[in-house]
Design an enzyme around this catalytic site. Structure first.
Site, short mmCIF file in Angstrom:
data_model
loop_
_atom_site.label_atom_id
_atom_site.label_comp_id
_atom_site.label_asym_id
_atom_site.label_seq_id
_atom_site.Cartn_x
_atom_site.Cartn_y
_atom_site.Cartn_z
N SER A 151 15.01 22.15 -14.58
CA SER A 151 13.88 23.04 -14.79
C SER A 151 14.42 24.40 -15.21
CB SER A 151 13.08 23.17 -13.50
OG SER A 151 12.36 24.38 -13.50
N HIS A 200 0.83 -1.22 0.00
CA HIS A 200 0.00 0.00 0.00
C HIS A 200 0.86 1.27 0.00
CE1 HIS A 200 -3.29 -2.73 1.32
NE2 HIS A 200 -2.34 -3.24 2.08
N LYS A 252 16.04 21.84 -9.32
CA LYS A 252 15.35 20.63 -9.76
C LYS A 252 16.18 19.73 -10.67
CE LYS A 252 11.02 20.60 -10.35
NZ LYS A 252 9.87 19.87 -9.91
N GLU A 309 9.25 9.30 -16.40
CA GLU A 309 7.87 9.76 -16.65
C GLU A 309 7.43 9.45 -18.08
OE1 GLU A 309 7.34 13.88 -14.67
OE2 GLU A 309 9.49 13.53 -14.88
#
Ligand code: ARG
Length: 463
Positions: A282, A161, A288, A295
């Site tokens: 970024s 979970h 970042k 992704e």
């Protein structure tokens, strides 16, 4: 009368050529040119067989077979001009062959139809693709295996979970993906074995009255045997669906690890650092480092499922045998294959380059009461408590630790005994994460000893 705009291959009964829109919807050359090599291979085998059977003269067969090699080299060197008016790869190649060798080219299509031709080409293409996928999967398995070897006994939290469940080892987690990819490879191999029958010689749908030798063409093209039913041979696209199914499941595995990488590389987790080669920055937030490749893999998987669903939908309404709907089988399969190969390569790069943060993994493993099960097991073993009672006592101890804002190993013996009087100092031996993982020695368990033997098994298997 046929005017000169009608199709030279099938225009005999047509008085006029197709409307431009008809040509646009009908043509497949824009994508099926990817099967040029397979088309030429199939035609060369067909011509050789026709000559061996006395259906073509040796001279004609030689001219055809050599001419086809010339066409192939024109295509491979970018000298070939593809024509939309000639619809597809089959007619583009045949038309060019005619320019090169003249009259014999017109004899190549004896005892054959574009229906068995395309079924053959596409099978050969999917078969090649399966071989490429198998190699790419193995490379990724080796990357995971190298990670497993580097951190066989590093402790990390195991999750259910996405809540901390029990401590596990990094090596064990990496090997879980080696197993998944092993099943993916076996699905691709199964698909390959099942599809390896030759449709060539099924002709349009009913077979042919010429005395052809289907075993010979099957063998020349590396098929195990000719397909036994000509109706099925020209209208079966199961092989592409088997491929897309296997691709979908493999892609699903890639997507799951991609998701783990997105989570693990976040500032909140910091389980792994991705290499600069497989991340991006970024333009506005200088701190970042984004896991874009992970992704994109996660997203590209959607296209592969899309292709699988699309072909299922195309096929489900088709009466036997060939319908032009089936021309829609290729573009999506090509796209799925390309994206799977790209995803496998990107994942292999990311896995090879990533570095696990061992101290963070271990610290995370120790938090979240991850050794509660070890405590319950200790109560069962040392105090002969029924597991259900032990579960309850452990729950109370977790609650106590939570109230005190500490973890289980930080409780004092007094704290422990306030919940159950018979608990002794020995309990602390099982509460450390290292003790916890080392104790899980059941076959396939997370103990470093088990993981080491699984690594050895895979190393032997993958070479
Ligand atoms: N381009 C066609 C396809 O991909 C080739 C087969 C055409 N057959 C036919 N009967 N029109 O399906």
């Amino acid at each position: 009368m046929t005017d000169d705009t009608s199709n030279t291959m099938w225009g005999g009964r047509f008085a006029a050529g197709p409307d431009a829109i008809m040509e646009a919807i009908n043509a497949s050359i824009g994508f099926d040119k990817r099967m040029a090599k397979q088309d030429i291979e199939g035609s060369r085998a067909h011509a050789a067989m026709l000559a061996a059977q006395g259906i073509l003269t040796d001279n004609d067969a030689r001219a055809i077979r050599e001419g086809l090699l010339t066409v192939l080299s024109e295509i491979e060197t970018g000298k070939f001009t593809f024509s939309t008016a000639l619809e597809d790869i089959h007619m583009n190649i045949e038309a060019r062959l005619k320019e090169i060798v003249g009259e014999p080219a017109g004899r190549l299509h004896t005892a054959r139809s574009r229906n068995d031709q395309v079924a053959t080409d596409f099978r050969l293409w999917v078969r090649d693709q399966i071989d490429a996928c198998l190699q790419a999967i193995e490379a990724l398995q080796k990357a995971f295996l190298a990670q497993a070897e580097a951190g066989t006994d590093w402790v990390m939290p195991g999750f259910t979970h996405l809540q901390t469940a029990q401590p596990v080892t990094w090596g064990h987690h990496m090997l879980a993906y080696v197993e998944m990819l092993g099943r993916d490879a076996s699905r691709f191999s199964d698909a390959r074995a099942r599809m390896n029958e030759s449709p060539l010689g099924a002709a349009a749908l009913a077979g042919t009255s010429f005395n052809i030798d289907r075993d010979a063409t099957a063998q020349a093209l590396g098929f195990d045997r000719p397909a036994a039913n000509s109706l099925d041979a020209v209208s079966d696209r199961d092989f592409a669906l088997d491929f897309l199914n296997a691709a979908s499941i493999c892609a699903m595995h890639l997507s799951r690890f991609a998701e783990e990488l997105v989570i693990w590389s976040s500032a909140q987790f910091r389980f792994v650092a991705l290499s600069d080669r497989f991340s991006t920055g970024s333009s506005i937030m200088p701190q970042k480092k984004n896991p874009d490749a992970a992704e994109l893999i996660r997203a590209k998987v959607a296209r592969i499922y899309g292709a699988n669903t699309a072909l299922m939908m195309v096929m489900k309404g088709l009466p036997l045998t060939y319908s032009k709907d089936m021309q829609e089988d290729k573009e999506q399969t090509f796209d799925a294959a390309d994206n799977l190969m790209l995803a496998l390569a990107a994942m292999t790069g990311m896995v090879s380059d990533m570095s696990a943060n061992q101290p963070n993994l271990e610290a995370a493993a120790a938090s979240g009461f991850s050794t509660a099960t070890d405590l319950a097991d200790w109560l069962v073993r040392s105090l002969d408590m029924p597991f259900r009672d032990a579960h309850h006592v452990t729950g109370s101890l977790v609650k106590l630790a939570e109230d005190k804002g500490c973890d289980l190993p930080d409780l004092s013996l007094d704290d422990m005994q306030s919940v159950h009087a018979k608990i002794t100092q020995d309990v602390f031996d099982v509460l450390g994460v290292k003790n916890s993982v080392a104790s899980r020695t059941s076959y396939g368990g997370t103990a470093p000893a088990q993981v080491r033997s699984q690594i050895a098994r895979w190393k032997e298997k993958l070479g």
